[in-house]
Write an enzyme that holds these catalytic residues in place. Structure first.
Site, short mmCIF file in Angstrom:
data_model
loop_
_atom_site.label_atom_id
_atom_site.label_comp_id
_atom_site.label_asym_id
_atom_site.label_seq_id
_atom_site.Cartn_x
_atom_site.Cartn_y
_atom_site.Cartn_z
N ASP A 19 0.83 -1.21 0.00
CA ASP A 19 0.00 0.00 0.00
C ASP A 19 0.87 1.26 0.00
OD1 ASP A 19 -2.35 1.40 -0.04
OD2 ASP A 19 -2.91 0.98 2.03
N ASN A 67 -10.97 -2.52 -5.45
CA ASN A 67 -10.26 -1.53 -6.27
C ASN A 67 -10.98 -1.23 -7.59
OD1 ASN A 67 -6.99 -2.71 -5.17
ND2 ASN A 67 -8.13 -0.92 -4.47
C1 IPE Z 1 -5.47 -2.76 -0.34
O1 IPE Z 1 -5.12 -1.43 -0.51
C2 IPE Z 1 -5.45 -3.48 -1.64
C3 IPE Z 1 -4.14 -3.64 -2.28
C4 IPE Z 1 -2.98 -3.32 -1.75
C5 IPE Z 1 -4.17 -4.23 -3.57
P1 IPE Z 1 -6.23 -0.29 -0.65
O2 IPE Z 1 -5.48 1.00 -0.72
O3 IPE Z 1 -7.12 -0.60 -1.79
O4 IPE Z 1 -7.03 -0.46 0.69
P2 IPE Z 1 -7.93 0.56 1.51
O5 IPE Z 1 -8.92 1.14 0.56
O6 IPE Z 1 -7.01 1.61 2.07
O7 IPE Z 1 -8.54 -0.29 2.58
C1 IPE Z 2 -1.46 0.30 -3.39
O1 IPE Z 2 -1.30 1.67 -3.46
C2 IPE Z 2 -1.80 -0.31 -4.73
C3 IPE Z 2 -3.23 -0.68 -4.88
C4 IPE Z 2 -4.11 -0.64 -3.92
C5 IPE Z 2 -3.66 -1.10 -6.18
P1 IPE Z 2 -2.53 2.68 -3.43
O2 IPE Z 2 -2.94 2.96 -4.84
O3 IPE Z 2 -3.61 2.19 -2.55
O4 IPE Z 2 -1.85 3.96 -2.81
P2 IPE Z 2 -2.46 4.95 -1.71
O5 IPE Z 2 -2.95 4.10 -0.58
O6 IPE Z 2 -3.56 5.70 -2.38
O7 IPE Z 2 -1.31 5.82 -1.33
MG MG Z 3 -4.08 2.38 -0.61
#
Ligand code: IPE
Ligand code: IPE
Ligand code: MG
Length: 241
Positions: A19, A67
């Site tokens: 993340d 997502n």
């Molecule tokens: C969790 O991250 C999913 C992945 C790392 C693929 P998200 O960024 O989507 O999760 P939330 O929305 O903060 O819970």
């Molecule tokens: C993790 O990074 C990747 C996915 C969840 C696909 P994020 O895209 O969630 O990045 P933040 O949490 O917005 O910084």
């Molecule tokens: Mg995230």
């Protein structure tokens, strides 16, 4: 006073919620997708590092069933990055005797992506040095429902079905339970990841954003894991005496 490690050694299965790509990019005044592209470089490094330090099973969360609520352009970019990663690294992973599984639902995936997934899983099926699982289009609740549907289609009797039998219908069939879940970027939640497999996992949360995660962060997480007192519902031997 320093705690004495009660469990020593390598976790059999590490799962990482990768993340913070978006925040990493935003801090550099770049589009979110730039963060995802950098995140793939971290994936390459971490797979190599994990295998070198003796980990045998690694699951990486790369796209959740939730997502899909993101903007279409970001979803397309994430799909393209998975495709590019698998296409470019398949040969190297296979040469290194890595077995690759893509965990998750196949719903909503294009035919070409489905055939790429089938190709990487088929090509690496006999490999034994390292298990790399990429959770893509993955949600644990969805996985549990799919597993129940598979068990039902296989004629299993739910009134007598054991946990071990049910596990064979999960995307992770045959793999050990998760010992250690690592989540980067400071968030402290599970976000629908491996609810069954991580039932007794230890959790390590780090503020490091995924593109910056490196071998020292991985080693720090494993060291913290080794300080945990894993009781699995039982008592400390000292309490029983
Ligand atoms: C969790 O991250 C999913 C992945 C790392 C693929 P998200 O960024 O989507 O999760 P939330 O929305 O903060 O819970
Ligand atoms: C993790 O990074 C990747 C996915 C969840 C696909 P994020 O895209 O969630 O990045 P933040 O949490 O917005 O910084
Ligand atoms: Mg995230």
């Amino acid at each position: 006073m320093a705690r004495t490690p009660t469990y020593s050694g390598m976790p059999a299965h590490i799962a990482i919620i990768m993340d913070g790509n978006g925040r990493w990019a935003r801090a550099r005044h770049r589009p979110r997708v730039f963060g995802h592209t950098e995140g793939v470089k971290t994936v390459r490094r971490v797979v190599e590092d994990a295998s070198e330090i003796g980990i045998r099973c690694l699951t990486l969360y790369s796209f959740s069933t939730e997502n899909w609520t993101r903007p279409k352009a970001e979803i397309t970019a994430l799909f393209n990055l998975l495709r590019e990663y698998v296409e470019s690294d398949l040969e190297t992973l296979h040469r290194r005797n890595v077995r690759v599984r893509i965990l998750g639902s196949r719903n909503g995936l294009s035919d070409d992506l489905l055939s790429l997934i089938a190709r990487v899983e088929e090509t690496t099926r006999q490999n034994t040095a390292f298990n790399l699982n990429i959770a893509f289009n993955y949600g644990a609740r969805d996985e549990l429902l799919r597993a129940a549907a598979k068990a039902s289609a296989a004629g299993m009797d739910f009134s007598t079905l054991t946990e071990a039998e049910f596990s064979t219908f999960l995307d992770t069939a045959g793999l050990p339970d998760v010992d250690l879940v690592i989540r980067t970027s400071g968030e402290k939640r599970i976000s629908n990841f491996l609810l069954w497999q991580a039932a007794y996992a230890e959790f390590v949360f780090t503020d490091v954003l995924w593109p910056d995660f490196d071998l020292s962060d991985l080693q720090a997480a494993i060291s913290e894991f080794n300080l945990r007192d894993r009781r699995f519902g039982s008592l400390d031997p000292a309490e029983v005496a």
